[in-house]
Design a protein around this motif. Structure first.
Motif, PDB file in Angstrom:
ATOM      1  N   ARG A  37       0.839  -1.203   0.000  1.00 42.13           N
ATOM      2  CA  ARG A  37       0.000   0.000   0.000  1.00 42.13           C
ATOM      3  C   ARG A  37       0.875   1.255   0.000  1.00 42.13           C
ATOM      4  O   ARG A  37       0.573   2.237  -0.694  1.00 42.13           O
ATOM      5  N   LEU A  38       1.949   1.241   0.766  1.00 44.77           N
ATOM      6  CA  LEU A  38       2.871   2.374   0.747  1.00 44.77           C
ATOM      7  C   LEU A  38       3.520   2.522  -0.621  1.00 44.77           C
ATOM      8  O   LEU A  38       3.658   3.641  -1.134  1.00 44.77           O
ATOM      9  N   ALA A  39       3.890   1.417  -1.225  1.00 46.86           N
ATOM     10  CA  ALA A  39       4.489   1.485  -2.563  1.00 46.86           C
ATOM     11  C   ALA A  39       3.528   2.123  -3.557  1.00 46.86           C
ATOM     12  O   ALA A  39       3.943   2.854  -4.463  1.00 46.86           O
ATOM     13  N   ALA A  40       2.229   1.876  -3.367  1.00 44.12           N
ATOM     14  CA  ALA A  40       1.227   2.417  -4.286  1.00 44.12           C
ATOM     15  C   ALA A  40       1.105   3.931  -4.204  1.00 44.12           C
ATOM     16  O   ALA A  40       0.539   4.561  -5.107  1.00 44.12           O
ATOM     17  N   THR A  41       1.630   4.551  -3.133  1.00 44.68           N
ATOM     18  CA  THR A  41       1.603   6.014  -3.045  1.00 44.68           C
ATOM     19  C   THR A  41       2.612   6.656  -3.986  1.00 44.68           C
ATOM     20  O   THR A  41       2.573   7.871  -4.204  1.00 44.68           O
ATOM     21  N   GLY A  42       3.540   5.853  -4.523  1.00 40.13           N
ATOM     22  CA  GLY A  42       4.602   6.397  -5.367  1.00 40.13           C
ATOM     23  C   GLY A  42       5.818   6.851  -4.590  1.00 40.13           C
ATOM     24  O   GLY A  42       6.708   7.496  -5.162  1.00 40.13           O
ATOM     25  N   VAL A  43       5.889   6.524  -3.289  1.00 40.55           N
ATOM     26  CA  VAL A  43       7.019   6.970  -2.471  1.00 40.55           C
ATOM     27  C   VAL A  43       8.327   6.564  -3.132  1.00 40.55           C
ATOM     28  O   VAL A  43       8.509   5.430  -3.567  1.00 40.55           O
ATOM     29  N   THR A  44       9.244   7.535  -3.210  1.00 40.78           N
ATOM     30  CA  THR A  44      10.477   7.303  -3.951  1.00 40.78           C
ATOM     31  C   THR A  44      11.581   8.205  -3.403  1.00 40.78           C
ATOM     32  O   THR A  44      11.382   8.917  -2.404  1.00 40.78           O
ATOM     33  N   GLU A  45      12.699   8.188  -4.075  1.00 49.16           N
ATOM     34  CA  GLU A  45      13.856   8.956  -3.628  1.00 49.16           C
ATOM     35  C   GLU A  45      13.494  10.424  -3.391  1.00 49.16           C
ATOM     36  O   GLU A  45      12.798  11.049  -4.191  1.00 49.16           O
ATOM     37  N   GLY A  46      13.965  10.938  -2.251  1.00 50.21           N
ATOM     38  CA  GLY A  46      13.780  12.342  -1.931  1.00 50.21           C
ATOM     39  C   GLY A  46      12.562  12.645  -1.078  1.00 50.21           C
ATOM     40  O   GLY A  46      12.453  13.763  -0.559  1.00 50.21           O
ATOM     41  N   TRP A  47      11.638  11.689  -0.914  1.00 52.54           N
ATOM     42  CA  TRP A  47      10.445  11.964  -0.106  1.00 52.54           C
ATOM     43  C   TRP A  47      10.814  12.065   1.369  1.00 52.54           C
ATOM     44  O   TRP A  47      11.746  11.403   1.858  1.00 52.54           O
ATOM     45  N   ARG A  48      10.061  12.895   2.078  1.00 58.19           N
ATOM     46  CA  ARG A  48      10.197  13.036   3.530  1.00 58.19           C
ATOM     47  C   ARG A  48       9.011  12.328   4.171  1.00 58.19           C
ATOM     48  O   ARG A  48       7.861  12.676   3.901  1.00 58.19           O
TER      49      ARG A  48
END
Length: 271
Positions: A37-48
């Motif tokens: 589910r977290l991956a589905a948010t698009g979380v990627t390099e640089g996110w806080r």
């Protein structure tokens, strides 16, 4: 930090060994839901990112790997975290009800099985929304224990015993100020808090032999021993329900875990 007397009446004993086993069971049972589910948010390099109620740290470490090398993760818990900081990952003992939380600071916030224990859950939810940057995403994973029926038991009396155990466990949570059914209310609560693009996803697990979901229930029968007795179970009933849950033929449905996404309105600037 606030004195111990100001802390919520949490259901669980402040026993390091019991808490380690609980965190292990929770991670084994629910990481396979929470992490995709977290991956589905698009979380990627640089996110806080912020994780509230970090437990064993499996979610925080997963996030830290996703946002490296330029992003950051703040992992908080009411008790001293059970894991160490590392580059890009800060751990903090923090009371989400009262301690300072920066506003408009995080691209992603996740809280799993935390808010349902807090009588101030709506106020805390508002704080989390304010901590999001415009366009930031909040993921709340919470249980609704109104559904967790036994599916296979040796006899009708065993089914009734297990149903009493789950009902008594929920009653003990209510006595501590929690809401064991709050999972079903999370989508509406996120909408009332001003979030958009709501995406509620229900999940049910099988509590079967050797499953993490069933190990968690066995653990709770020990961790909540005193509270279960105070809420109406007897020592003999606890012994018998533990024996039942160790029976290789026993199967039950889990509570419903609602994993809900909501986004703070506005465009998200690049971190």
């Amino acid at each position: 930090m606030h004195p111990l007397a100001s802390r919520p009446r949490y259901l669980f004993k402040d026993d390091p060994e019991l808490l380690r086993e609980q965190f292990r069971c929770l991670s084994d049972a629910y990481d396979p839901i929470t992490l995709p589910r977290l991956a589905a948010t698009g979380v990627t390099e640089g996110w806080r990112c912020l994780e509230v109620g970090s437990g064993a740290g499996t979610v925080a470490h997963w996030l830290a790997e996703r946002v490296a090398p330029t992003g950051s993760v703040l992992a908080t818990d009411l008790r001293p975290p059970a894991f160490d900081a590392r580059p890009g990952l800060t751990v903090l003992t923090h009371d989400i009800r009262h301690d300072p939380l920066p506003e408009a600071a995080f691209d992603l916030i996740v809280a799993r099985l935390v808010l349902q224990h807090l009588p101030e859950r709506r106020t805390v939810l508002d704080r989390l929304v304010r901590a999001l940057v415009p366009g930031g995403v909040l993921q709340i994973d919470e249980l609704d224990t109104s559904y967790e029926p036994p599916l296979l038991t040796p006899d009708g009396e065993s089914a009734r015993l297990y149903a009493k155990f789950t009902a008594t466990r929920s009653a003990a949570m209510r006595a501590a100020g929690g809401d064991p059914h709050w999972g079903r209310h999370v989508p509406a609560a996120l909408r009332a808090a001003g979030l958009v693009d709501l995406d509620p996803q229900p999940h049910i697990l099988l509590r079967g032999p050797a499953s993490a979901a069933l190990r968690l229930q066995l653990h709770l029968s020990h961790h909540l021993h005193d509270q279960l007795l105070a809420a109406g179970m007897t020592e003999d009933e606890l012994l018998r329900v533990r024996e039942l849950m160790r029976d290789p033929s026993f199967h039950a449905a889990s509570s419903v875990l609602y994993s809900v996404h909501g986004r703070r309105p506005g465009p998200r600037n690049a971190s």
